[in-house]
Design an enzyme around this catalytic site. Structure first.
Site, mmCIF file in Angstrom:
data_model
loop_
_atom_site.group_PDB
_atom_site.id
_atom_site.type_symbol
_atom_site.label_atom_id
_atom_site.label_comp_id
_atom_site.label_asym_id
_atom_site.label_seq_id
_atom_site.Cartn_x
_atom_site.Cartn_y
_atom_site.Cartn_z
ATOM 1 N N GLU A 83 44.735 35.687 41.499
ATOM 2 C CA GLU A 83 45.535 34.905 40.588
ATOM 3 C C GLU A 83 46.651 35.230 40.109
ATOM 4 O O GLU A 83 47.076 34.958 38.674
ATOM 5 C CB GLU A 83 44.232 35.274 39.279
ATOM 6 C CG GLU A 83 44.080 36.505 38.902
ATOM 7 C CD GLU A 83 43.168 36.686 37.663
ATOM 8 O OE1 GLU A 83 43.704 36.112 36.537
ATOM 9 O OE2 GLU A 83 42.224 37.031 37.624
ATOM 10 N N CYS A 115 38.716 36.207 38.395
ATOM 11 C CA CYS A 115 38.360 37.516 39.339
ATOM 12 C C CYS A 115 37.267 37.149 40.147
ATOM 13 O O CYS A 115 36.683 38.069 40.950
ATOM 14 C CB CYS A 115 37.902 38.319 38.120
ATOM 15 S SG CYS A 115 39.182 38.793 37.275
ATOM 16 N N HIS A 249 31.648 43.178 39.119
ATOM 17 C CA HIS A 249 32.785 43.091 38.654
ATOM 18 C C HIS A 249 33.401 43.757 37.512
ATOM 19 O O HIS A 249 32.574 44.043 36.493
ATOM 20 C CB HIS A 249 33.329 41.654 38.442
ATOM 21 C CG HIS A 249 34.617 41.339 37.540
ATOM 22 N ND1 HIS A 249 35.766 41.976 38.207
ATOM 23 C CD2 HIS A 249 34.867 40.749 36.455
ATOM 24 C CE1 HIS A 249 36.954 41.440 37.368
ATOM 25 N NE2 HIS A 249 36.162 40.949 36.218
#
Lengths: 418, 81
Positions: A83, A115, A249
């Site tokens: 990103e 993400c 994550h």
């Protein structure tokens, strides 16, 4: 029975400079007892001559160097997951392909979904191998993200405060093939959960906007939803029993703790003591590297995987459950198996040593970088990088094994090995 | 169960989740953030209250309230609907 597929080789590049997050929180006047909830120690700070290309190439090079020429020639796809793109059209993969000296018969592209990009990239590569359209072919998947916001004034710093301590930088390179020496993917064992939500975003080249509450809520909804979808596909899947270890994550450790607690309560009505013990046992190892680099966005679930493989007992093969989440939002729960060989192979990358070798920035140096004067902004046409901006951070080994940005000429970025 | 009772439940959950606030007066006009409840703790307060109410909806549907009273009102409407 499908053929083996997964991660053949893996490396994490943790950057060249780091900041003590506790010092930062003290400097910003953040409440220290609350700081502990972040489960953060340090974060990697990208230097002005480090960009998403240098991070990606520096992560992938040790992997490519360890291959024979024949093996290297079978890399037929380079997927960059980010990103933090540097151009709307040209993908980072083109630069990565060049600086790794890969063959021209190669598919090059970049994937974006906040993400979740790394999860998406890995699954694309896994399915390329499973499809057998090019038997024996390999794909190089590289997540690369840096958080670098040119903060013009004190007000901007204030707005950024909620994510500043955890915003890190890092790249994870994964060679995906039919020889999954690091991590063998369970084919077909995955679950997705996605819906449109404006939780966090990067609306401009140097800006990030977000709502911490909404982001956390979306993450929690996705964690439960993606695992539910996984259970629908995988008969007998049990969150508590099926996975010896878990990697989520990790924007910061506290968020992972919250999601784990949510699932344990929702699925098993587990009590706080049991939840805490299970977290320490099955998620504690996954924080080993994340708490030292900060949020690496697309790569963070794989930074977690590397930490787990490097730190847990792998005498016997273990199944690991992974949860990837990207704001906006899309998520995936999937799984695979790591073995003693995984640990042996990953340890050759010496990730822990690289973390220790980063230059420790002082708050004054960090603030100077943050003021943004030396940062190459998106769309810069011509410039020359100041390699002496933080004198102590510049490596003096002369090994020619690290790529840095040197100049930009007519938008073209030129890099050098130092 | 009305929204006033739900607000009391939320306040009880806040005291449970953040022991430092056990003895502090908390009113429906207070916002959790201003009381010093961090984002992880805020989500826990909401999840526990949802559990007690038997409310099974996506958490993102509970985003937006500015204070405890507004959150209680929203929880009440979602429970009723």
């Amino acid at each position: 029975m499908s053929r083996p597929v997964g991660i053949e080789a893996m490396n994490v590049f943790v950057g060249m400079a780091a900041l003590d997050v506790r010092e930062l929180c003290t400097h910003r006047g953040l409440d220290m007892p609350r700081f502990e909830n972040l489960l953060m120690e340090e974060k990697t700070v990208a230097l002005p001559y480090e960009d998403p290309v240098t991070f990606a190439v520096n992560a992938a090079r040790p992997i490519v160097d360890s291959l024979s020429e024949d093996e290297r020639n079978r890399i037929e796809m380079v997927i960059t997951c980010t990103e933090s793109g540097i151009d709307f059209g040209k993908s980072l993969s083109t630069y990565v392909h060049k600086h790794l000296n890969l063959k021209p018969n190669c598919r090059l592209f970049e994937i974006k979904q906040a993400c979740y990009s790394g999860g998406a990239g890995l699954q694309m590569a896994v399915n390329f191998v499973l499809a057998q359209t090019s038997p024996g072919g390999k794909a190089l998947v590289v997540t690369t993200d840096i958080s670098r916001f040119a903060l013009a004034d004190a007000n901007a710093v204030q707005e950024w405060a909620y994510s500043e301590p955890s915003s890190g930088a890092g790249a994870v390179a994964m060679l995906v093939s039919d020889s999954p020496n690091i991590f063998q993917i369970d084919p077909g064992a995955y679950g997705n959960h996605a819906f449109e939500v404006m939780d966090t975003c990067r609306p401009g080249p140097d800006t990030e906007a977000g709502d911490a509450d909404l982001s956390l809520m979306a993450y929690l909804d996705c964690c439960a939803g993606a695992f539910e979808d996984y259970s629908r596909r995988v008969e007998g899947a049990d969150f508590r029993q099926t996975f010896s270890q878990l990697c989520f994550h990790t924007p910061f450790g506290g968020m992972v703790k919250g999601a784990h607690r949510h699932l344990m309560r929702k699925l098993y009505k587990a009590k706080p003591q049991e939840i805490a013990a299970d977290f320490d046992k099955r998620l504690g190892p996954s924080l080993a590297y994340g708490k030292r680099v900060g949020n690496t966005a697309g790569g963070s679930v794989f930074v977690a995987l590397a930490g787990t493989i490097d730190t847990v007992d792998l005498t016997e093969p273990i199944r690991i459950g992974l949860f990837s989440y990207g704001s906006g939002c899309c998520s995936e729960f999937f799984s695979g198996v790591a073995t003693a060989q995984s640990k042996q192979k990953l340890q050759s990358m010496e990730i822990s040593k690289s973390l220790d070798q980063r230059y420790r920035l002082s708050i004054a140096e960090y603030e100077e970088l943050l003021s943004g004067g030396a940062v190459i902004r998106f769309g810069t046409k011509d410039t020359k990088l100041d390699h002496g901006i933080i004198p102590g951070a510049w490596p003096t080994t002369g090994m020619k094994d690290r790529l840095v940005l040197d100049t930009v000429k007519d938008y073209h970025r030129n890099y050098i090995w130092i | 169960m009305d929204s006033k009772q739900i607000a009391d439940m939320v306040i009880a959950e806040i005291r449970e989740t953040v022991p430092e606030l056990a003895d502090q007066p908390i009113s429906p006009e207070d916002s959790m953030a201003e009381l010093g409840v961090d984002s992880i703790e805020r989500s826990e307060v909401i999840l526990s209250t949802m559990e007690k109410l038997g409310l099974k909806i996506p958490m993102v549907q509970l985003h937006g309230p500015k204070n405890i009273g507004e959150l209680a009102e929203l929880l009440f409407n979602k429970s009723a609907g």
